[in-house]
Design an enzyme around this catalytic site. Structure first.
Site, PDB file in Angstrom:
ATOM      1  N   GLU A 122      -6.447   7.446  -4.399  1.00 37.84           N
ATOM      2  CA  GLU A 122      -7.213   6.718  -5.416  1.00 37.84           C
ATOM      3  C   GLU A 122      -8.502   7.444  -5.794  1.00 37.84           C
ATOM      4  O   GLU A 122      -8.903   7.448  -6.961  1.00 37.84           O
ATOM      5  CB  GLU A 122      -7.530   5.296  -4.945  1.00 37.84           C
ATOM      6  CG  GLU A 122      -6.344   4.336  -4.978  1.00 37.84           C
ATOM      7  CD  GLU A 122      -5.422   4.457  -3.775  1.00 37.84           C
ATOM      8  OE1 GLU A 122      -5.713   5.281  -2.873  1.00 37.84           O
ATOM      9  OE2 GLU A 122      -4.412   3.735  -3.718  1.00 37.84           O
ATOM     10  N   HIS A 168      -3.632  -7.633  -1.014  1.00 41.03           N
ATOM     11  CA  HIS A 168      -2.893  -7.561  -2.283  1.00 41.03           C
ATOM     12  C   HIS A 168      -3.287  -8.735  -3.180  1.00 41.03           C
ATOM     13  O   HIS A 168      -2.482  -9.218  -3.961  1.00 41.03           O
ATOM     14  CB  HIS A 168      -1.379  -7.592  -2.049  1.00 41.03           C
ATOM     15  CG  HIS A 168      -0.852  -6.372  -1.372  1.00 41.03           C
ATOM     16  ND1 HIS A 168      -0.994  -6.146  -0.022  1.00 41.03           N
ATOM     17  CD2 HIS A 168      -0.195  -5.289  -1.852  1.00 41.03           C
ATOM     18  CE1 HIS A 168      -0.432  -4.988   0.300  1.00 41.03           C
ATOM     19  NE2 HIS A 168       0.058  -4.448  -0.793  1.00 41.03           N
TER      20      HIS A 168
END
Lengths: 341, 321
Positions: free
Chosen positions: B58, B125
């Protein structure tokens, strides 16, 4: 005024007299400028810190000299010499260090955090390794738009290679086979932490194998070796051989910053080859090769000193920013700025 | 024919790729696989060079997009989940957010964050990180709540010269449908009055809008009329629209799915207390998630985040009904 000679036509890796002379000039300028910055810091003329490149000039200047002006360069803390070789002027360097509003960072950022992104010269953030993927993105963009022939180069140290950002960016550059040269200056200390606490690798160049990139080693104290190895890496990147990792062995001959007396550096290291002063080695090399004699070197030194003194006078006269007239908007899209509270 | 919130995001990206050669989509599994949520399904087939799979990195993904943006492209980064954007946080906050201020060179970058909770998502999540990104200068933060906004705001995000954090809600991906896209929408930075009412103002955004609409429907049976403001963009914050509404109703509740501490709700209440204290007939209130990581089990999760039931209780307390 210091100007880097355009190296567009320079495609060989040979350390020619012309190249060595350019590198030497940048090294000398960087060293004298560093000494001036340290003096200004001690005199209280510089806000924040001063971070010098003593001992790293040969490596840094060899990289700046090997690049074309159309390439991308993201230097790090100790790359004053490389910045000059890539085309930065003494005045511009001083403007950032002294906080002049006429500098490229307009008093908003200072010291080593300076650059001109439109000219392919990226300003580092303090988080080590963060600029590597930015260089990669610029190269990717050029590839997508069909612009070929440019490379990117970036510098890091033996501490910076331990970051996640370094790992992610080098791996990504390898996956995309980007024309990127990553120069690691192993000066054996990350601030005070010795190399043994950074890596278990025999040599940092072993990391190249893990990333699937080509690795090279250089004697960072030797102008000829730096010139040759960096030139070779730059040529290979330009020829499409993917990322090149260059690891140079040297020693930091100063503190992390001017606030640091570096008493943690093992004295025995200073007696070894890596403890040599690259500027002394370069001076001897130029004399041995009859590129410059002692008198010419002294003349060059005097000339650069005058240039720096005059630049300091000019930049000090420019003064500082006016905080009340300053534009306090962090967005390019002014209409989307949150109203001041 | 109906279009889902997810389809709107995909069609917006298709439109952007078709109409602007500078647009590049970069992220994990976004290529032929079409993304973890299929938000890029079918795009790599048509635009193989500009829809690119990235390694699980990322930090480097955002760094690469910053470099591409500096060079004139208009990259869209897809984070697989908003939660993972914390790995790229340094690049977003310190590099992209500060770049224009430091150099005068804009970074037109859009980072899509699949945000918010879904049943069984658990701690990593489910996060809503809009306040975290809004805290840093130099970023625009969007939180679309409708299908039309998902489409038009994403297109607008890519045209903006600054980094835009685009918080799209995963619960709305499949659950929210519209028959058509509205031809005209508000620009970024303008809140929308989703429902007019006289008794209290409820400020919300993203998926919580739909919970609040449900509450308003229920209270209408009791002749209580809520005015609902959908912020659309949390940064910049459209304080004017909120103040004007509070001037009409005299009461304020903020409802957001994110954690409470230093959040968007806290910011709105601080601004109204500062600029519209005299307009208030009661202390302003907020409803946020509980200050714990987001739980896995649906029975815990349904209590952890605000929902129509807990928002209704807060409105009753606000109105003393």
């Amino acid at each position: 005024m210091q100007t880097a000679v355009d190296t567009w036509t320079n495609s060989t890796t040979a350390p020619t007299s012309a190249r060595l002379l350019e590198i030497f000039r940048s090294m000398m300028t960087a060293r004298l400028l560093d000494e001036k910055l340290a003096a200004l810091y001690r005199a209280g003329k510089i806000h924040g810190g001063v971070f010098l490149g003593k001992g790293q000039e040969a490596l840094s200047a060899a990289l700046g000299q090997a690049l074309r002006r159309t390439d991308v360069f993201a230097p790090l803390i100790r790359d004053g010499a490389g910045r000059l070789a890539f085309g930065e002027t003494v005045v511009e360097a001083l403007r950032s260090c002294l906080g002049s509003p006429q500098g490229p960072m307009r008093s908003r950022d200072g010291n080593v955090h300076r650059g001109r992104p439109r000219d392919g010269y990226l300003p580092m953030i303090s988080h080590l390794g963060a600029m590597i993927s930015v260089v990669g993105g610029m190269l990717l963009s050029r590839r997508l738009r069909g612009r070929r022939g440019d490379i990117g180069a970036t510098c890091i140290g033996d501490g910076g290679v331990s970051t996640g950002a370094f790992h992610e960016a080098v791996n990504l550059a390898a996956v995309e086979k980007l024309p990127l040269v990553i120069v690691v200056a192993n000066n054996h200390y990350a601030y005070s932490t010795p190399i043994e606490k950074q890596t278990a690798c025999r040599s940092l160049v072993d990391k190249a194998v893990g990333y699937g990139v080509q690795g090279h080693t250089a004697d960072g104290t030797d102008i000829v070796d730096c010139c040759k190895v960096i030139g070779e890496a730059v040529n290979r990147a330009r020829a499409g051989e993917g990322p090149q990792l260059v690891v140079a062995e040297l020693l930091r001959l100063c503190g992390h910053g001017e606030h640091d007396d570096a008493n943690y550096i093992d004295r025995r290291l200073k007696e070894t080859t890596i403890g040599r002063d690259c500027l002394d080695v370069a001076r001897e090399t130029l004399q041995e090769r009859n590129i410059m004699d002692a008198e010419a070197i002294a003349q060059l030194r005097a000339e650069i000193t005058r240039e720096i003194e005059s630049a300091v006078q000019q930049v000090i006269k420019e003064g500082g920013p006016d905080p009340f007239a300053h534009d306090w908007c962090a967005l390019a899209t002014r209409r989307l700025a949150d109203p001041p509270l | 024919m109906s279009i889902t919130y997810l389809n709107a995001i995909r069609e917006a990206q298709r439109h952007l790729l078709e109409t602007d050669q500078r647009v590049l989509i970069y992220g994990q599994d976004v290529g032929l696989f079409g993304g973890a949520f299929k938000a890029t399904k079918g795009l790599a087939e048509v635009f193989p060079d500009r829809v690119m799979d990235a390694p699980i990195s990322e930090d480097a993904i955002v760094g690469t997009a910053i470099g591409a943006a500096i060079e004139g492209l208009r990259p869209i980064v897809e984070m697989q989940f908003a939660d993972f954007s914390t790995v790229g946080f340094n690049q977003i906050a310190n590099n992209a957010g500060a770049f224009f201020w430091r150099t005068g060179v804009p970074v037109p970058l859009t980072v899509r964050l699949p945000s918010g909770g879904t049943s069984g998502g658990g701690p990593f999540h489910s996060q809503s990180l809009e306040a975290v990104y809004a805290h840093y200068p130099g970023l625009v933060v969007m939180t679309p709540a409708t299908v039309s906004d998902a489409y038009s705001m994403l297109i607008e995000a890519v045209t903006i010269d600054d980094p835009v954090i685009f918080c799209e809600h995963k619960y709305l991906y499949y659950h929210l449908k519209a028959d058509t896209l509205e031809p005209e929408t508000l620009p970024a930075g303008k809140a929308r009055i989703a429902r007019t009412g006289r008794d209290a103002t409820v400020v919300t955004y993203s998926a919580m809008l739909h919970e609040v609409l449900e509450v308003a429907k229920e209270l209408a049976n009791e002749d209580v009329e809520l005015e609902i403001i959908d912020l659309r963009t949390v940064k910049p914050l459209d304080t004017d629209t909120v103040i004007a509404s509070v001037a009409r109703t005299g009461r304020l509740l903020c409802a957001a799915e994110a954690w409470p501490w230093g959040g968007v709700s806290a910011e709105i209440i601080a601004r109204i207390a500062n600029e519209g204290f005299h307009l208030l007939d009661a202390p302003p209130r907020r409803v946020n998630a509980k200050d714990t990581p987001i739980p896995y089990h649906p029975d815990l999760w349904s209590i952890h985040r605000p929902a129509a039931r807990s928002i209704l209780l807060a409105v009753r307390e606000l109105l003393r009904i």
